[in-house]
Design a protein around this motif. Structure first.
Motif, PDB file in Angstrom:
ATOM      1  N   ARG A  69       0.836  -1.202   0.000  1.00  0.00           N
ATOM      2  CA  ARG A  69       0.000   0.000   0.000  1.00  0.00           C
ATOM      3  C   ARG A  69       0.873   1.254   0.000  1.00  0.00           C
ATOM      4  O   ARG A  69       1.711   1.431   0.878  1.00  0.00           O
ATOM      5  CB  ARG A  69      -0.903  -0.030   1.228  1.00  0.00           C
ATOM      6  CG  ARG A  69      -1.852   1.147   1.350  1.00  0.00           C
ATOM      7  CD  ARG A  69      -2.711   0.967   2.593  1.00  0.00           C
ATOM      8  NE  ARG A  69      -3.543   2.144   2.841  1.00  0.00           N
ATOM      9  CZ  ARG A  69      -4.318   2.290   3.908  1.00  0.00           C
ATOM     10  NH1 ARG A  69      -4.379   1.311   4.817  1.00  0.00           N
ATOM     11  NH2 ARG A  69      -5.034   3.388   4.079  1.00  0.00           N
ATOM     12  N   LEU A 112       1.142   5.051   0.722  1.00  0.00           N
ATOM     13  CA  LEU A 112       0.410   5.899   1.656  1.00  0.00           C
ATOM     14  C   LEU A 112       0.472   7.365   1.247  1.00  0.00           C
ATOM     15  O   LEU A 112       1.553   7.921   1.030  1.00  0.00           O
ATOM     16  CB  LEU A 112       0.966   5.727   3.066  1.00  0.00           C
ATOM     17  CG  LEU A 112       0.869   4.295   3.625  1.00  0.00           C
ATOM     18  CD1 LEU A 112       1.579   4.189   4.966  1.00  0.00           C
ATOM     19  CD2 LEU A 112      -0.596   3.866   3.751  1.00  0.00           C
ATOM     20  N   THR A 153      -1.018  13.075   9.377  1.00  0.00           N
ATOM     21  CA  THR A 153      -2.380  12.537   9.322  1.00  0.00           C
ATOM     22  C   THR A 153      -2.477  11.034   9.543  1.00  0.00           C
ATOM     23  O   THR A 153      -3.525  10.536   9.958  1.00  0.00           O
ATOM     24  CB  THR A 153      -3.004  12.861   7.950  1.00  0.00           C
ATOM     25  OG1 THR A 153      -2.202  12.284   6.912  1.00  0.00           O
ATOM     26  CG2 THR A 153      -3.078  14.378   7.738  1.00  0.00           C
ATOM     27  N   LEU A 154      -1.423  10.282   9.265  1.00  0.00           N
ATOM     28  CA  LEU A 154      -1.494   8.820   9.337  1.00  0.00           C
ATOM     29  C   LEU A 154      -1.674   8.361  10.779  1.00  0.00           C
ATOM     30  O   LEU A 154      -0.996   8.826  11.692  1.00  0.00           O
ATOM     31  CB  LEU A 154      -0.224   8.199   8.746  1.00  0.00           C
ATOM     32  CG  LEU A 154      -0.191   6.675   8.665  1.00  0.00           C
ATOM     33  CD1 LEU A 154      -1.256   6.145   7.713  1.00  0.00           C
ATOM     34  CD2 LEU A 154       1.199   6.192   8.247  1.00  0.00           C
ATOM     35  N   THR A 155      -2.576   7.408  10.981  1.00  0.00           N
ATOM     36  CA  THR A 155      -2.823   6.848  12.313  1.00  0.00           C
ATOM     37  C   THR A 155      -2.719   5.329  12.252  1.00  0.00           C
ATOM     38  O   THR A 155      -2.935   4.720  11.182  1.00  0.00           O
ATOM     39  CB  THR A 155      -4.214   7.236  12.826  1.00  0.00           C
ATOM     40  OG1 THR A 155      -5.211   6.678  11.943  1.00  0.00           O
ATOM     41  CG2 THR A 155      -4.375   8.750  12.883  1.00  0.00           C
ATOM     42  N   SER A 175      -4.808   3.131  13.258  1.00  0.00           N
ATOM     43  CA  SER A 175      -6.082   2.513  12.897  1.00  0.00           C
ATOM     44  C   SER A 175      -6.262   2.420  11.385  1.00  0.00           C
ATOM     45  O   SER A 175      -6.926   1.495  10.890  1.00  0.00           O
ATOM     46  CB  SER A 175      -7.250   3.296  13.511  1.00  0.00           C
ATOM     47  OG  SER A 175      -7.271   4.634  13.024  1.00  0.00           O
ATOM     48  N   GLU A 176      -5.678   3.360  10.628  1.00  0.00           N
ATOM     49  CA  GLU A 176      -5.773   3.302   9.169  1.00  0.00           C
ATOM     50  C   GLU A 176      -5.068   2.073   8.609  1.00  0.00           C
ATOM     51  O   GLU A 176      -5.367   1.642   7.492  1.00  0.00           O
ATOM     52  CB  GLU A 176      -5.173   4.567   8.554  1.00  0.00           C
ATOM     53  CG  GLU A 176      -5.958   5.830   8.800  1.00  0.00           C
ATOM     54  CD  GLU A 176      -5.317   7.017   8.115  1.00  0.00           C
ATOM     55  OE1 GLU A 176      -5.069   6.955   6.898  1.00  0.00           O
ATOM     56  OE2 GLU A 176      -5.024   8.005   8.820  1.00  0.00           O
ATOM     57  N   LEU A 177      -4.133   1.527   9.370  1.00  0.00           N
ATOM     58  CA  LEU A 177      -3.396   0.342   8.929  1.00  0.00           C
ATOM     59  C   LEU A 177      -3.864  -0.908   9.670  1.00  0.00           C
ATOM     60  O   LEU A 177      -3.211  -1.959   9.605  1.00  0.00           O
ATOM     61  CB  LEU A 177      -1.890   0.548   9.147  1.00  0.00           C
ATOM     62  CG  LEU A 177      -1.278   1.784   8.481  1.00  0.00           C
ATOM     63  CD1 LEU A 177       0.213   1.854   8.757  1.00  0.00           C
ATOM     64  CD2 LEU A 177      -1.539   1.783   6.979  1.00  0.00           C
TER      65      LEU A 177
END
Length: 401
Positions: free
Chosen positions: A44, A46, A57-59, A61-63
């Protein structure tokens, strides 16, 4: 494993072989992103690939992760602010004062967000030593993160030569490993000291392929330089005609591989006279570069030849990443099912063929023969003297001894 500065995928391939699952890549270069997607379409990509924006912004939970669940955050921030070559640029080596070092800040922001169990970074020696080094900043930031979240990170770093672990290339880079909450660390034992994998072992059996032709004004001199030597063969301290002044060129100027030794370090943006060159007196093909970087043969780069060479030269040797990754996996309590790294190519048992004869100097260079001035000494070359003058406003010879 979350991959930062993924590039052509050298570190990612090695960590994959060590058993880590890639949950995402952050890579800003379009050609490198295309390479990753061409070879691993399930990895993926990002955001826009800019770690500075993605880190905001990346957390987890997104992964599909919880905070603290990520096993490994891995990548090598751009080395230009910390490289030796940058020392002689107009502004000198600025390290953490270089705007490009904001990528290190972004890396620490992702550590703060994910609280990974381990962190792996690869970089040049200037990243941990000398003017503008980043290691104190990393240790300070990790201590702050630990205080904020009730964890501790212990930082370990060491200068490793990839050839000592079976990579057919003398490539010295600093490896940094930071482990959470007191996890023990032991560096992997070198396996190939004194008996390295040779360039011959990985280049001699490549099927017929495109072989680049040498270009540039000095290309005809390559047959007049023995294998394993550079332009210094054609100086007062070499064995050939004196064409150049001793140490007046950069080290990889007309530098050639030796069959019975590992390669010299590959360059990411070589000029027409920048080695290492093949012992056949030509530039290395992309497939040969990838072999010397211990990539698997099914890995393909995208872009034109220059773009692919940049990707190959900037990559982390995949085998070295696998070796370090296996050690991190053991530290995190994983049991390894393979007795040896999968990317390892063993040294051949047979002696490499003898070196090709050295040709006489081409006729168009014979007028250049004769005594030449050698380099004045460390710190006394034109670039160093100009740098000292720029910093002080005057030429102060006491500062550049």
């Amino acid at each position: 494993m979350l991959s930062l500065f993924s590039g052509a995928g050298g570190m990612d391939i090695g960590l994959e072989e060590a058993g880590f699952a890639n949950v995402g890549c952050i890579e800003i270069d379009r050609a490198a992103r295309d390479t990753l997607l061409k070879n691993r379409p399930d990895w993926r990509m990002l955001g826009d690939g800019d770690i500075i924006s993605v880190s905001k912004t990346l957390t987890p939970s997104e992964l599909g992760l919880e905070v603290g669940e990520l096993d490994l955050l891995a990548g090598g921030p751009p080395c230009q602010p910390f490289s030796a070559a940058a020392q002689w640029a107009g502004s000198g080596r600025r390290g953490m004062r270089d705007p490009r070092a904001r990528t290190v800040d972004a890396t620490m922001e992702l550590v703060r967000t994910f609280l990974p169990k381990a962190i792996l970074m690869e970089n040049v020696l200037g990243f941990v030593r000398g003017k503008g080094a980043a290691i104190e900043y990393l240790e300070t930031e990790l201590a702050l993160i630990g205080n904020e979240h009730g964890v501790t990170y212990t930082v370990h770093w060491k200068l490793l030569n990839a050839a000592d672990y079976g990579v057919p290339q003398n490539r010295r880079r600093v490896i940094i490993v930071a482990l959470r909450d007191g996890a023990p660390w032991e560096w992997p034992t070198p396996t190939h000291v004194g008996r390295p994998v040779r360039a011959w072992d990985v280049l001699s059996n490549i099927p017929p392929h495109d072989r680049p032709e040498p270009t540039g004004k000095w290309a005809e001199l390559l047959p007049s330089i023995p294998e394993g030597h550079n332009y210094q063969w054609l100086t007062s301290r070499g064995g050939g005609d004196e064409i150049f002044g001793y140490r007046t060129k950069y080290w990889n100027f007309l530098l050639k591989l030796a069959k019975d030794q590992p390669s010299w370090t590959l360059a990411a943006s070589p000029g027409p006279s920048t080695g290492p060159f093949h012992w056949e007196n030509r530039p290395l093909s992309v497939r040969e570069q990838l072999r010397l970087q211990s990539f698997p043969d099914d890995w393909q780069l995208t872009g034109d030849h220059r773009t692919q060479t940049k990707q190959a030269g900037n990559a982390t040797p995949a085998l070295l990443a696998e070796v370090i990754g296996r050690q991190i996996a053991l530290t995190l309590g994983e049991k390894l099912h393979l007795p040896a790294p999968r990317l390892l190519v063993e040294r051949g048992r047979r002696q490499a063929p003898p070196s090709a004869p050295v040709w006489p100097l081409p006729s168009r260079f014979t007028s250049m023969r004769g005594p030449k001035d050698a380099h004045a000494g460390e710190g006394r070359g034109p670039a160093a003297m100009q740098l000292a003058a720029d910093e002080t406003g005057q030429l102060d010879l006491t500062r550049i001894e």
